[in-house]
Design a protein around this motif. Structure first.
Motif, PDB file in Angstrom:
ATOM      1  N   LEU A   1       0.838  -1.197   0.000  1.00 23.47           N
ATOM      2  CA  LEU A   1       0.000   0.000   0.000  1.00 23.47           C
ATOM      3  C   LEU A   1       0.875   1.249   0.000  1.00 23.47           C
ATOM      4  O   LEU A   1       1.960   1.248   0.588  1.00 23.47           O
ATOM      5  CB  LEU A   1      -0.903   0.011   1.240  1.00 23.47           C
TER       6      LEU A   1
ATOM      7  N   MET B   1      -7.816   7.293   1.603  1.00 18.23           N
ATOM      8  CA  MET B   1      -7.152   6.054   2.005  1.00 18.23           C
ATOM      9  C   MET B   1      -6.817   6.080   3.488  1.00 18.23           C
ATOM     10  O   MET B   1      -6.916   5.062   4.181  1.00 18.23           O
ATOM     11  CB  MET B   1      -5.883   5.841   1.184  1.00 18.23           C
TER      12      MET B   1
ATOM     13  N   ALA C   1      -6.375  -3.175   2.220  1.00 22.58           N
ATOM     14  CA  ALA C   1      -6.056  -3.596   0.856  1.00 22.58           C
ATOM     15  C   ALA C   1      -7.229  -4.352   0.226  1.00 22.58           C
ATOM     16  O   ALA C   1      -7.526  -4.179  -0.964  1.00 22.58           O
ATOM     17  CB  ALA C   1      -4.804  -4.469   0.865  1.00 22.58           C
TER      18      ALA C   1
ATOM     19  N   LEU D   1      -9.919  -1.715  -0.772  1.00 22.19           N
ATOM     20  CA  LEU D   1      -9.551  -0.807  -1.862  1.00 22.19           C
ATOM     21  C   LEU D   1      -9.299  -1.548  -3.173  1.00 22.19           C
ATOM     22  O   LEU D   1      -9.370  -0.945  -4.246  1.00 22.19           O
ATOM     23  CB  LEU D   1      -8.317   0.000  -1.472  1.00 22.19           C
TER      24      LEU D   1
ATOM     25  N   ILE E   1      -4.276  -1.507  -6.422  1.00 22.41           N
ATOM     26  CA  ILE E   1      -3.903  -0.094  -6.460  1.00 22.41           C
ATOM     27  C   ILE E   1      -2.704   0.072  -7.372  1.00 22.41           C
ATOM     28  O   ILE E   1      -1.704  -0.645  -7.234  1.00 22.41           O
ATOM     29  CB  ILE E   1      -3.564   0.428  -5.049  1.00 22.41           C
TER      30      ILE E   1
ATOM     31  N   THR F   1       2.082   3.808  -6.770  1.00 19.67           N
ATOM     32  CA  THR F   1       2.088   5.253  -6.509  1.00 19.67           C
ATOM     33  C   THR F   1       2.920   5.495  -5.264  1.00 19.67           C
ATOM     34  O   THR F   1       3.539   4.576  -4.727  1.00 19.67           O
ATOM     35  CB  THR F   1       0.650   5.777  -6.321  1.00 19.67           C
TER      36      THR F   1
END
Length: 415
Positions: free
Chosen positions: A305, A325, A371, A374, A377, A380
């Motif tokens: 994450l 987040m 995780a 969401l 991902i 990033t």
């Protein structure tokens, strides 16, 4: 369940919104019957752990011996004052006791104005809820109380002191050791000295945590003229002080309050500082924070994450790539049994070391649930602007890893 209906104060606590039932060491039992590991720790004032026997027993003995008094000075007041002055190591220092950090900071402003005959105060950081610290809405413009914020940016401090040469009574800053490097504290100190202005280190948050009294002289390379202490003094009992140069503190002669002679917080402070000194507490607190930060970073790495852990000492901050987040993470960490100070600093106590493995497992469970919610991902990272925003939440100022020009532009956007 949130605050009682008739209490207006909007103090936010970690999710879920439950009531505390009992506490011991590193854990708090809430009204859902679950035991939570506490990283709020009374917003950082519980440094030994909840209901530490050294403090509880000292207060019980004091009460049972009929030693408490709210009428006269006690030897314990003198003992604690002597200890704080000795810990600080500022030659000839004097001290005044108060109940809260807000009061101590207000006293610092008043004594500086009295000592200098000047009105303006230049500030960085959080110093309490009083009207002195209300924002003006414009960069480098004084608020109605005569306070100008420079947000820990050295270029802004130099600019405001030059612009108001001969008008500034005090520079007051809350040293941050998570988002500020020692070099920045050195620059801020040098600028203040060059302009011949009194300097107050507001150590309500950081004092008596990783070091007896203040880490500021080591970080900045010089003493401030005034210091405020509170959160690290008495393991959650309400006590603060203003300590500093005798010629400046002389103006605090009439600064009294109803509970001035209350001895119970003094006894709690003596027990707290005794325990920290005799048990290598300051080094252990820093080491526990460093171990927690390292463990959390490993958990984050495995989770994949975009979350950063800032800080390597008694205080740290957990920051996700977005605020949305962040909120998901806090909710799942609470469900996993962690009490976190949402958006702000997490504070370790000596008791945290006893539950470190369990804490890291709960953090891992919270991130795993985050995780799952969401989903996948894209790669990033936490952006410099996001770190700036996180620092602003934690210290009311700009991190020095952000270029000054960017920090100033983003500060203006916040105003």
């Amino acid at each position: 369940m949130d605050r009682p209906t008739h209490i207006v104060t909007g103090i936010y606590t970690a999710r879920p919104r439950l009531r505390a039932v009992s506490s011991e060491g590193a854990k708090v039992t809430l009204s859902d019957g679950k035991s939570y590991i506490d990283l709020m720790n009374g917003k950082g004032c519980v440094t030994l752990g909840h209901h530490h026997p050294a403090v509880d027993e000292a207060m019980i003995r004091h009460l049972q011996g009929r030693h408490a008094s709210a009428t006269c000075w006690s030897d314990r007041h003198e003992e604690l004052a002597d200890r704080i002055v000795a810990d600080l190591g500022l030659p000839g220092a004097r001290l005044a006791f108060f109940s809260t950090g807000t009061e101590a900071c207000r006293a610092a402003v008043q004594v500086a104005r009295a000592a200098t005959g000047r009105r303006l105060v230049v500030s960085a950081g959080y110093h309490g809820w009083g009207h002195d610290w209300a924002g003006s809405g414009e960069l480098l413009v004084a608020n109605p109380a005569g306070v100008i914020d420079f947000f820990f940016v050295p270029e802004l401090l130099d600019q405001v002191l030059e612009q108001h040469r001969g008008e500034v009574a005090l520079v007051i800053l809350s040293p941050d050791h998570v988002h500020l490097r020692p070099e920045t504290l050195q620059r801020l100190t040098a600028i203040t000295r060059r302009h011949g202005v009194l300097l107050c280190c507001d150590d309500v948050k950081q004092g008596y945590r990783g070091e007896a009294a203040s880490y500021f002289p080591k970080a900045a390379g010089a003493h401030a003229d005034l210091y405020t202490f509170a959160k690290g003094l008495a393991n959650g009992q309400r006590l603060s002080c203003l300590v500093g140069r005798a010629d400046v503190l002389a103006a605090a002669k009439e600064f009294t309050y109803t509970a001035y002679f209350d001895t119970l917080p003094i006894v709690a402070a003596l027990a707290t500082l005794d325990h920290m000194t005799r048990n290598d507490g300051y080094r252990r607190l820093s080491a526990c924070g460093a171990a927690l930060a390292a463990g959390m970073r490993e958990v984050v790495r495995r989770s994949e994450l975009p979350i950063e852990i800032y800080g390597d000492g008694p205080m740290l901050q957990i920051v996700a790539a977005t605020e949305a987040m962040d909120q998901v993470m806090y909710a799942h960490c609470a469900a996993a049994g962690l009490l976190l100070y949402e958006g702000d600093n997490q504070s370790v106590s000596l008791a945290t070391a006893d539950v470190l493995d369990e804490l890291l497992q709960r953090f891992a469970d919270g991130l795993a649930a985050t995780a799952r919610q969401l989903g996948p991902i894209a790669p990033t990272a936490v952006s410099p602007h996001r770190r700036f925003q996180a620092a602003f939440c934690m210290m009311d100022g700009a991190t020095d890893v952000v270029p000054a020009a960017d920090a100033i532009r983003w500060i203006q956007d916040e105003l």
